[in-house]
Write a protein that holds these residues in place. Structure first.
Motif, PDB file in Angstrom:
ATOM      1  N   UNK A 260       8.136  -2.169  13.272  1.00  0.00           N
ATOM      2  CA  UNK A 260       7.475  -0.990  13.821  1.00  0.00           C
ATOM      3  C   UNK A 260       8.405  -0.212  14.756  1.00  0.00           C
ATOM      4  N   UNK A 261       9.248  -0.935  15.478  1.00  0.00           N
ATOM      5  CA  UNK A 261      10.165  -0.283  16.406  1.00  0.00           C
ATOM      6  C   UNK A 261      11.344   0.358  15.688  1.00  0.00           C
ATOM      7  N   UNK A 262      11.713  -0.172  14.518  1.00  0.00           N
ATOM      8  CA  UNK A 262      12.890   0.340  13.806  1.00  0.00           C
ATOM      9  C   UNK A 262      12.548   0.614  12.341  1.00  0.00           C
ATOM     10  N   UNK A 263      11.605   1.508  12.084  1.00  0.00           N
ATOM     11  CA  UNK A 263      11.116   1.692  10.715  1.00  0.00           C
ATOM     12  C   UNK A 263      12.115   2.349   9.777  1.00  0.00           C
ATOM     13  N   UNK A 264      13.152   2.996  10.311  1.00  0.00           N
ATOM     14  CA  UNK A 264      14.108   3.702   9.468  1.00  0.00           C
ATOM     15  C   UNK A 264      15.360   2.896   9.158  1.00  0.00           C
TER      16      UNK A 264
END
Length: 510
Positions: A93-97
């Motif tokens: 969720x914090x690093x979705x990309x």
């Protein structure tokens, strides 16, 4: 100039600069998109928590993510897998990309955590979680990411389709149960999902993230595939990745494409080897058998991937894989008693790779004088039979065992194939060892068959009664009795009346 006029001029200048900046920013955004430099496009339809973490936290996301990585690793070291999995959700969720974050977390679930559990059902849930993380979440926020497509395809090809995990057969069975309602009892009916008003199609697309129309396209191009098996889904996701690559050619590197191409032809090779499911009605087990009807499509896959590849080193690798596939194909076709097809592809192999077949140190070398029978006897039977009497006897009896079990479940063509291969191994050994050294000669083939049949037809420890009855009927043996006398069946076996596709040319000596 009074103060009021200065304020008006500054406001006007600020407005002009903002307007100019906006126009320049639009141009920069277009250039970034054209050059594939946009790595943080706004998330679409993101849940509130994810939207908050990606916008409000800003640069603090990195610090929080680092802490969660450390904490998740500590929990996993302490065998607290469920807490670690929850932290994995927060990390993504914090690093979705960042595609590597999704890939690592999914791989960790499916490959690392799953094998910590002895129960196959528990393992399957972790494998499913890994697949779901990539398919249902990672692709939602990174729909055109080739690495995620590749990884998802690998999960189907390697974790489920290959034999790396002790529970691989369990995975295949569970997946087949899930897919049967959508593709029919033989797994090949893709048109079911395209029928108007089919609610199953909507559910299928929502749950598995697959486009029924693209499923049919993949099946037409590379099939017919059995969509109950994982290899078909590996091909689907790899093909989907190649399709998406056409939309953003500037974002694609050759190394990304070759990995997807490998998935397609490697999965077709696996399907060729074990792409058909055979149900055993007596113990309700499932056996995988070769899908030799994929021969032409698999060959086309190698040729197409070779034509599409631009890197000379990778092209050479595809040719090596193609040559090895042809060798395997010739052996499998011959074992299935498709002699005409085996001869066709044997000639194709020699015509396309003549300079690579005559190396003295190559065990698969193909001198021009070598016939198809000589090639099979030298290479295929070399793998099946050892040089010792015990090894050769074991290999022959193993093939005979497979042949009679296939006869019991209605696979007459496979019965004949295993019988013929057992005969070839027997004759090869006898010609090589038995004639010159009678002390290590094999017993008569009739006796070897009798030993295997005695084992299978034993009322106490053999096959179920129905299977025993079928074998006796097919081999024209007398019905089973309650007599306690030992079996004397090694002299009664004759060739069964066959109904399979090769029945017209198949003969098996008693």
């Amino acid at each position: 100039m009074n103060a009021r006029l200065k304020k008006i001029l500054f406001v006007a200048l600020a407005a002009l600069l903002l307007f100019t900046s906006g126009r320049i920013q639009n141009s920069l955004n277009l250039d970034r998109d054209r050059l594939g430099l946009t790595v943080a496009e706004p998330l679409q339809n993101a849940p509130p928590l994810l939207a908050f973490t990606t916008v409000a936290l800003g640069g603090f996301r990195g610090l929080i993510s680092n802490y969660l990585w450390i904490r998740a690793n500590d929990l996993q070291q302490d065998d607290k897998y469920f807490e670690a999995a929850q932290l994995a959700d927060w990390i993504t969720d914090l690093e979705p990309r960042f595609s590597q974050v999704w890939i690592f977390q999914a791989w960790n679930m499916a490959f690392n955590i799953s094998v910590k559990f002895k129960d196959f059902g528990d393992r399957w849930r972790w494998v499913e979680n890994g697949i779901s993380l990539l398919r249902d979440h990672a692709l939602k926020y990174n729909p055109d990411n080739l690495l995620i497509h590749r990884e998802l395809a690998w999960f189907f090809q390697m974790k489920m389709g290959d034999y790396l995990d002790d529970a691989n057969n369990y995975y295949k069975q569970q997946w087949a149960k899930e897919m049967t309602p959508f593709f029919g009892p033989d797994g090949t009916n893709c048109t079911l999902l395209l029928q108007p008003g089919n609610t199953n199609a909507v559910f299928f697309e929502e749950k598995y993230g697959m486009d029924p129309a693209f499923v049919e396209k993949v099946n037409e191009e590379w099939g017919p595939l059995d969509w109950r098996l994982p290899e078909a889904h590996a091909i689907y996701w790899a093909a989907q990745g190649l399709e998406d690559a056409k939309k953003h050619p500037n974002r694609v590197t050759p190394s990304d494409l070759i990995t997807l191409r490998r998935v397609i032809y490697q999965s077709l090779l696996q399907s060729f080897r074990h792409g058909r499911m055979i149900s055993n009605p007596f113990d309700h087990s499932v056996e995988l058998a070769p899908n030799l009807d994929l021969m032409d499509r698999a060959n086309e896959a190698y040729m197409q991937m070779y034509a599409d590849e631009t890197d000379p080193n990778q092209k050479n690798g595809i040719l090596i894989a193609h040559r090895n596939f042809l060798r395997t194909a010739v052996e499998y076709l011959y074992m299935d008693n498709r002699i005409a097809q085996a001869a066709k592809w044997f000639k194709y192999l020699g015509d396309h790779y003549p300079d690579k077949q005559i190396l003295d140190d190559d065990p698969k070398s193909l001198p021009k004088t070598l016939t198809l029978d000589e090639y099979i006897v030298r290479d295929l039977t070399e793998d099946a039979a050892g040089t010792s009497l015990d090894d050769t006897t074991s290999a022959i009896q193993g093939l005979l065992l497979k042949s009679y079990i296939n006869l019991a479940i209605g696979q007459e063509d496979r019965y004949v194939s295993f019988q013929l291969l057992a005969e070839k191994i027997y004759n090869r050994y006898q010609n090589k060892m038995g004639l010159s050294q009678p002390r290590v000669a094999l017993p008569p083939m009739r006796d070897l068959k009798g030993v295997v049949l005695d084992q299978l037809l034993d009322p106490q420890n053999g096959l179920p009664y129905a299977a025993r009855a079928i074998i006796r009927t097919q081999l024209r043996m007398p019905p089973e009795t309650n007599s306690a006398a030992p079996f004397q069946i090694s002299t009664n076996e004759v060739a069964p009346v066959l109904t399979g596709t090769n029945a017209a040319t198949n003969t098996v000596s008693p």
